[in-house]
Design a protein around this motif. Structure first.
Motif, mmCIF file in Angstrom:
data_model
loop_
_atom_site.group_PDB
_atom_site.id
_atom_site.type_symbol
_atom_site.label_atom_id
_atom_site.label_comp_id
_atom_site.label_asym_id
_atom_site.label_seq_id
_atom_site.Cartn_x
_atom_site.Cartn_y
_atom_site.Cartn_z
ATOM 1 N N ALA A 85 -52.701 2.437 81.362
ATOM 2 C CA ALA A 85 -51.926 1.367 81.989
ATOM 3 C C ALA A 85 -52.559 0.014 81.708
ATOM 4 N N TYR A 86 -51.796 -1.044 82.021
ATOM 5 C CA TYR A 86 -52.333 -2.398 82.009
ATOM 6 C C TYR A 86 -53.090 -2.639 83.312
ATOM 7 N N ASP A 87 -54.133 -3.438 83.221
ATOM 8 C CA ASP A 87 -54.910 -3.796 84.408
ATOM 9 C C ASP A 87 -54.172 -4.867 85.208
ATOM 10 N N SER A 88 -54.330 -4.821 86.527
ATOM 11 C CA SER A 88 -53.799 -5.860 87.413
ATOM 12 C C SER A 88 -54.593 -5.814 88.713
ATOM 13 N N ASP A 89 -54.530 -6.905 89.478
ATOM 14 C CA ASP A 89 -55.269 -6.953 90.739
ATOM 15 C C ASP A 89 -54.842 -5.836 91.683
ATOM 16 N N GLN A 90 -53.543 -5.583 91.758
ATOM 17 C CA GLN A 90 -53.052 -4.542 92.657
ATOM 18 C C GLN A 90 -53.531 -3.162 92.223
ATOM 19 N N ARG A 91 -53.486 -2.893 90.931
ATOM 20 C CA ARG A 91 -53.924 -1.590 90.437
ATOM 21 C C ARG A 91 -55.428 -1.402 90.560
ATOM 22 N N ASP A 92 -56.181 -2.523 90.528
ATOM 23 C CA ASP A 92 -57.634 -2.439 90.690
ATOM 24 C C ASP A 92 -58.044 -1.874 92.051
ATOM 25 N N LEU A 93 -57.150 -1.936 93.010
ATOM 26 C CA LEU A 93 -57.475 -1.429 94.342
ATOM 27 C C LEU A 93 -57.693 0.085 94.339
ATOM 28 N N MET A 95 -57.788 2.054 91.177
ATOM 29 C CA MET A 95 -58.213 2.608 89.898
ATOM 30 C C MET A 95 -59.303 1.758 89.255
ATOM 31 N N ARG A 96 -60.082 2.405 88.393
ATOM 32 C CA ARG A 96 -61.062 1.701 87.564
ATOM 33 C C ARG A 96 -60.567 1.734 86.119
ATOM 34 N N PHE A 97 -60.641 0.590 85.442
ATOM 35 C CA PHE A 97 -60.095 0.462 84.096
ATOM 36 C C PHE A 97 -61.206 0.394 83.056
ATOM 37 N N SER A 98 -60.958 1.020 81.925
ATOM 38 C CA SER A 98 -61.935 0.970 80.839
ATOM 39 C C SER A 98 -62.069 -0.470 80.342
ATOM 40 N N LYS A 99 -63.277 -0.851 79.985
ATOM 41 C CA LYS A 99 -63.484 -2.165 79.376
ATOM 42 C C LYS A 99 -62.956 -2.163 77.945
ATOM 43 N N GLU A 100 -63.064 -1.028 77.288
ATOM 44 C CA GLU A 100 -62.585 -0.886 75.913
ATOM 45 C C GLU A 100 -61.097 -0.573 75.930
ATOM 46 N N PRO A 101 -60.259 -1.412 75.329
ATOM 47 C CA PRO A 101 -58.821 -1.139 75.340
ATOM 48 C C PRO A 101 -58.447 -0.030 74.371
ATOM 49 N N VAL A 202 -49.285 -11.077 76.231
ATOM 50 C CA VAL A 202 -50.049 -10.110 75.446
ATOM 51 C C VAL A 202 -51.002 -9.407 76.399
ATOM 52 N N ASP A 203 -51.014 -8.078 76.350
ATOM 53 C CA ASP A 203 -51.868 -7.323 77.258
ATOM 54 C C ASP A 203 -52.497 -6.158 76.508
ATOM 55 N N TYR A 204 -53.357 -5.434 77.199
ATOM 56 C CA TYR A 204 -54.093 -4.341 76.567
ATOM 57 C C TYR A 204 -53.957 -3.074 77.401
ATOM 58 N N LEU A 205 -53.537 -2.009 76.751
ATOM 59 C CA LEU A 205 -53.422 -0.710 77.401
ATOM 60 C C LEU A 205 -54.817 -0.108 77.531
ATOM 61 N N ARG A 206 -55.151 0.338 78.736
ATOM 62 C CA ARG A 206 -56.494 0.849 79.000
ATOM 63 C C ARG A 206 -56.438 2.201 79.706
ATOM 64 N N VAL A 207 -57.550 2.926 79.626
ATOM 65 C CA VAL A 207 -57.693 4.162 80.391
ATOM 66 C C VAL A 207 -57.993 3.773 81.836
ATOM 67 N N ALA A 208 -57.159 4.231 82.756
ATOM 68 C CA ALA A 208 -57.330 3.922 84.174
ATOM 69 C C ALA A 208 -57.639 5.215 84.923
ATOM 70 N N VAL A 209 -58.742 5.223 85.647
ATOM 71 C CA VAL A 209 -59.217 6.411 86.350
ATOM 72 C C VAL A 209 -59.145 6.169 87.856
ATOM 73 N N SER A 210 -58.607 7.125 88.567
ATOM 74 C CA SER A 210 -58.536 7.012 90.024
ATOM 75 C C SER A 210 -59.933 6.860 90.613
ATOM 76 N N LYS A 211 -60.078 5.931 91.553
ATOM 77 C CA LYS A 211 -61.363 5.763 92.227
ATOM 78 C C LYS A 211 -61.728 6.986 93.069
ATOM 79 N N ARG A 212 -60.736 7.838 93.344
ATOM 80 C CA ARG A 212 -60.992 9.062 94.107
ATOM 81 C C ARG A 212 -61.338 10.243 93.210
ATOM 82 N N SER A 213 -61.357 10.027 91.917
ATOM 83 C CA SER A 213 -61.680 11.094 90.967
ATOM 84 C C SER A 213 -63.166 11.070 90.622
ATOM 85 N N PRO A 214 -63.781 12.242 90.439
ATOM 86 C CA PRO A 214 -65.177 12.273 89.970
ATOM 87 C C PRO A 214 -65.372 11.559 88.645
ATOM 88 N N LEU A 215 -64.299 11.445 87.866
ATOM 89 C CA LEU A 215 -64.391 10.762 86.575
ATOM 90 C C LEU A 215 -64.731 9.283 86.703
#
Length: 257
Positions: A85-93, A95-101, A202-215
């Protein structure tokens, strides 16, 4: 006795095996990033996810839900581990987003040439009606614009969106340029549907991991694997292959004897 010990060992290992499985949620309506051939999810996104986590020693279970908003909600609440997904302030609540797109995306406005749309800046769209898929976000400025003007119709499929645009029920569709152009290539009645040259963003698709996941504790490892994939040219090659595969799939019913 040996048989009993083997069974007990297997049973004891089940929780570990379950913990090694990654639940990845996809809404496959974005070729060549992700789409469904009726049997499985195809495209760049599932390929990257499978390869990424295989190299981390993890299996991937693909979960397909009814719309993109459901995927994001399930990720935020920990029912799935990963989305792209794309990063956003709401999604940051949630999920954690990869720095590498994973990839760079240019977001475009698709319009009907029979009903021109003037677009030089975002506020120009206030007098028009647009279409988006449930859950889509194209940056804070655009999200605030949508909330302020309430001029967007939300639907669950790109076919619905572009169908409305063809029939004149809406004035524009917001879509990734690559995905939209690929989608309308073989869409009946879409001969007058074009993407405006000026990009909305222009945006960047990133790996987004749930903050509730061990990942979520392994983001550094995820970034390292993504860097290696990009440096080796794998992601670009998978994207090109996905475009070819999608076009072949769409044309097959027409070209087949």
């Amino acid at each position: 006795m040996r048989w009993l010990l083997a069974v007990l060992a297997l049973l004891c290992g089940l929780p570990l095996m379950a913990a090694e499985r990654v639940r990845y949620c996809d809404y496959p309506v974005y070729p060549p990033v992700s789409w469904s051939d009726g049997r499985q999810v195809r495209g760049l996104a599932p390929t990257v996810v499978r390869e990424l986590f295989a190299r981390m020693g993890l299996e991937v279970e693909i979960v397909v839900l009814g719309n993109w908003k459901r995927c994001l909600l399930d990720a935020a609440q920990g029912r799935v581990d990963v989305v792209l997904a794309y990063d956003s302030d709401q999604r940051d609540l949630g999920m954690r987003f990869s720095k590498e797109p994973v990839m760079r995306e240019e977001v475009a406005l698709f319009v009907n040439r029979q009903r021109p749309v003037h677009f030089a800046r975002l506020d120009d769209l206030a007098g028009y009606r647009g279409g988006l898929l449930f859950g889509e976000s194209y940056g804070q400025d655009f999200d605030r614009f949508v909330a302020r003007h309430q001029n967007i119709e939300w639907v669950s499929s790109s076919r619905q969106n572009f169908g409305k645009l063809i029939r004149g029920r809406i004035d524009f569709v917001v879509q990734e340029r690559r995905t939209g152009e690929l989608f309308v290539e073989n869409l009946p009645g879409a001969g007058d549907i074009v993407a405006l040259p000026r990009a909305l963003s222009v945006d960047y698709l990133r790996v987004a991991v749930s903050k509730r996941s061990p990942l979520s504790a392994r983001m550094a490892q995820i970034d390292e694997q993504l860097r290696r994939m990009a440096a080796a040219g794998e992601i670009e090659r998978w994207l090109e292959q996905s475009e070819v595969t999608y076009r072949d799939m769409i044309r097959l019913p027409v070209d087949a004897p």
